[in-house]
Design an enzyme around this catalytic site. Structure first.
Site, short mmCIF file in Angstrom:
data_model
loop_
_atom_site.label_atom_id
_atom_site.label_comp_id
_atom_site.label_asym_id
_atom_site.label_seq_id
_atom_site.Cartn_x
_atom_site.Cartn_y
_atom_site.Cartn_z
CG HIS A 63 -2.36 0.57 1.33
ND1 HIS A 63 -2.56 1.75 -0.01
CD2 HIS A 63 -3.49 0.77 1.52
CE1 HIS A 63 -3.61 1.96 0.56
NE2 HIS A 63 -4.06 1.54 1.25
CE LYS A 85 -37.38 4.22 -3.92
NZ LYS A 85 -39.09 4.57 -3.68
#
EC number: 2.3.1.137
Length: 612
Positions: free
Chosen positions: A327, A412
């Site tokens: 990472h 929605k």
């Protein structure tokens, strides 16, 4: 991105790097105001009052001085955070990086043309590798499209770190070596490293000036596979990369002292385009349940992973694939980008190679045989034992939610990412009876060398909504209103923080200035509420949206009593991967995921039944 990705464009991958804006330093007052808001869910009135006083004192006193020094630092750098972040988030950390820092995930090919099937590992592996190598060539030619937010280009520097990049262990701090060059910059390494049964091989992927084909790659992999399966296992030098960092640094120095050739071989692995792992196991996977394959990719056999490489491409006996990445040099979106590209190519070609079957006379792979002694063999055994002990404590659950996805949430008028974040808040509240401090990744790639900022999803608005959902006396309309307030708050934070207006990295900068100046640690950082609200890497929920494609990944929890929680969102489904430590009696990854799914149903029901 989907439409852009595979097409060659006029724009060059790295052409905007010089014109990107510098990373800004937010205003001190704004950052402290946002910080105070973020601690509210975790404090009673007394605690909050005390923290408010500490923050005010900081703002009027030492904080102002530290902020001035930070502004001075920022004047001379296009990204004031970059070096600090790399060191303090990654290179200074002494824990085993392979398990505690790397991110990993399964490839989605099994969902279409490559379902698990024994006997396919080498043929599929050669096709998969070939597509990865094509992406490498596109990157070298700067033909990978520039990622954009609307019309604004995003920083592409991390894409340089995907190939020929490796972390090197140090006694107190690691370093990163990167050998990738674009074609216009000059020579770039052209070999890959293959790990199989504790042995290491390398071979060149360019022959007579052009990329070798899948049948040619398959011949190389078959040679390695046969050799390793008919002869004794190798010593498993790679397992040393899974060790605690200082231990690995010392073992590496000793390994080099045994024989200078050992350094040459280490450098070949470090500079290789990527490490290709041939695993013997066959993890179970279905489109609804990725748990076992995600766990094996995240944990896996340490003798066939080079934990320090920015890209380990992992193949299993049943023709399933995944990757594990250091990472430090890059964030997950680089991996999402290449994984999506390869997935699209495999799908377009129905999982087959449709070109020539001809295999040229190319040199066989070279084995890297290290000089070892009893001490190194003992170090390897110790590394394997400690790694597998910690790995066996990890619980991993990865399930797919198939009732609806982003289509319905958008219909929605609800942001899909915020939807999942709030579902997670409700699930954690229901499971643990208290709010969960939460780190969600926001990207700051609109700035030069920008990486990430923390969005603290556990807001006062989210907590009020969670409480209303558990309170039988609260009506549906009230619950819906509270939920929409929590949505609005989260959406605003994500927008602001991606635009450089977050506060966690700013506070980190102020703390690091104090440390560099040899000043005492300001009280703001030693206040119990600082860590209780997640500060200093103490977030109970470590989360990230992996994107709106089919790629999923995962990391381990940030703290022992926490969870890693990653998800991707599709049109009509979403997938969640969650990790927890088995030795923590109060956490349960499976319960949390199922409660998230329940929360999603409850939220949608709320939108359907509560009438405004």
């Amino acid at each position: 991105m989907e439409n852009q990705l595979a097409k060659s464009t006029e724009e060059r991958t790295f052409q905007y790097q010089d014109s990107l804006p510098s990373l800004p330093v937010p205003s001190l007052e704004e950052s402290l105001k946002k910080y105070l808001e973020s601690v509210k869910p975790f404090a009673n009135k007394e605690e909050y009052k005390k923290t408010k006083e500490i923050v005010q004192k900081f703002q009027d006193g030492i904080g102002r001085k530290l902020h001035q020094k930070l502004l001075e630092r920022a004047k001379g750098k296009r990204n004031w955070l970059e070096e600090w972040w790399l060191n303090c988030a990654y290179l200074d950390v002494r824990l085993s990086a392979q398990l505690n820092v790397n991110f990993a995930g399964p490839a989605p090919y099994f969902e279409h043309y490559w379902p698990p099937k024994e006997g396919t590992q080498l043929e599929r592996g050669s096709i998969c590798l070939w597509h990865n190598l094509n992406y490498w060539q596109l990157l070298r030619k700067e033909k990978v499209p520039v990622n954009k937010s609307g019309n604004s280009p995003l920083d592409m520097n991390q894409f340089r770190m995907l190939f020929s990049t490796c972390r090197i262990p140090g006694i107190t701090r690691d370093s990163i070596t990167n050998h990738f060059r674009t074609e216009s910059e000059g020579h770039s390494p052209t070999h890959i490293a293959v790990l199989c049964r504790g042995r290491v091989f390398v071979f060149d992927v360019i022959h007579d000036g052009c990329l070798i084909t899948p049948p040619e790659i398959c011949r190389q992999l078959t040679y390695i596979h046969r050799k390793c399966h008919s002869e004794p296992d190798g010593p498993g030098i790679a397992a040393l990369t899974s060790e605690e960092r200082t231990q690995w640094a010392k073992a590496r120095e000793y390994l080099i002292s045994l024989d200078p050739e050992n350094l040459t071989m280490l450098e070949k692995i470090q500079s290789s385009l990527l490490v290709y792992s041939i695993e013997d196991s066959s993890p179970h996977v279905t489109p609804e349940d990725y748990s076992q394959v995600t766990a094996v990719i995240l944990i896996g056999d340490p003798t066939v992973r080079w934990g320090d490489k920015s890209y380990n491409l992992i193949s299993f006996s049943n023709g399933v694939f995944g990757c594990s990445c250091d990472h430090a040099p890059l964030d997950g979106m680089v991996m999402v980008n290449i994984s999506h590209y390869v997935n699209e190519k495999i799908f377009e070609n129905e999982g087959k190679w449709k070109g020539s079957e001809k295999v040229r006379d190319i040199p066989l792979p070279e084995e890297l045989v290290f000089t070892v002694d009893d001490k190194i063999l003992n170090d390897i055994n110790q590394a394997k034992a400690q790694y597998l002990k910690q790995a066996s404590d990890l619980q991993v659950v990865a399930y797919t939610f198939t009732s609806f996805g982003k289509k319905l949430t958008k219909k929605k008028m609800l942001h899909p990412d915020t939807f999942i974040q709030l579902a997670l808040q409700l699930a954690y509240y229901r499971l643990h009876g208290r709010p969960g401090s939460c780190y969600e990744t926001a990207t700051t790639r609109c700035f030069y060398h920008g990486r990430t900022e923390t969005v603290r999803s556990c807001t006062a608005e989210a907590l009020r909504w969670c409480q209303s959902m558990q309170d039988p006396s609260t009506g549906l309309l009230q619950r819906q209103q509270k939920m929409l307030q929590a949505f609005a708050k989260h959406n605003k934070m994500m927008k602001d923080f991606s635009a450089g207006k977050g506060f966690d990295r700013h506070l980190l900068g102020l703390l690091l200035i104090a440390k560099e100046e040899g000043l005492p640690i300001p009280e703001l950082f030693t206040d119990p509420l600082f860590s209780k609200s997640g500060g200093g890497g103490n977030f109970v929920l470590s989360t990230s949206l992996v994107g709106y494609l089919k790629i999923l990944g995962l990391v381990v929890p940030m703290v022992h009593n926490g969870y890693g929680f990653f998800y991707h969102i599709g049109d009509d489904r979403f997938a969640v991967a969650c990790s927890a430590w088995k030795s923590c009696p109060e956490t349960d990854a499976e319960k949390l995921v199922l409660l998230v799914f329940q929360a999603c149903h409850d939220m949608m029901q709320l939108m359907n039944t509560a009438h405004l």
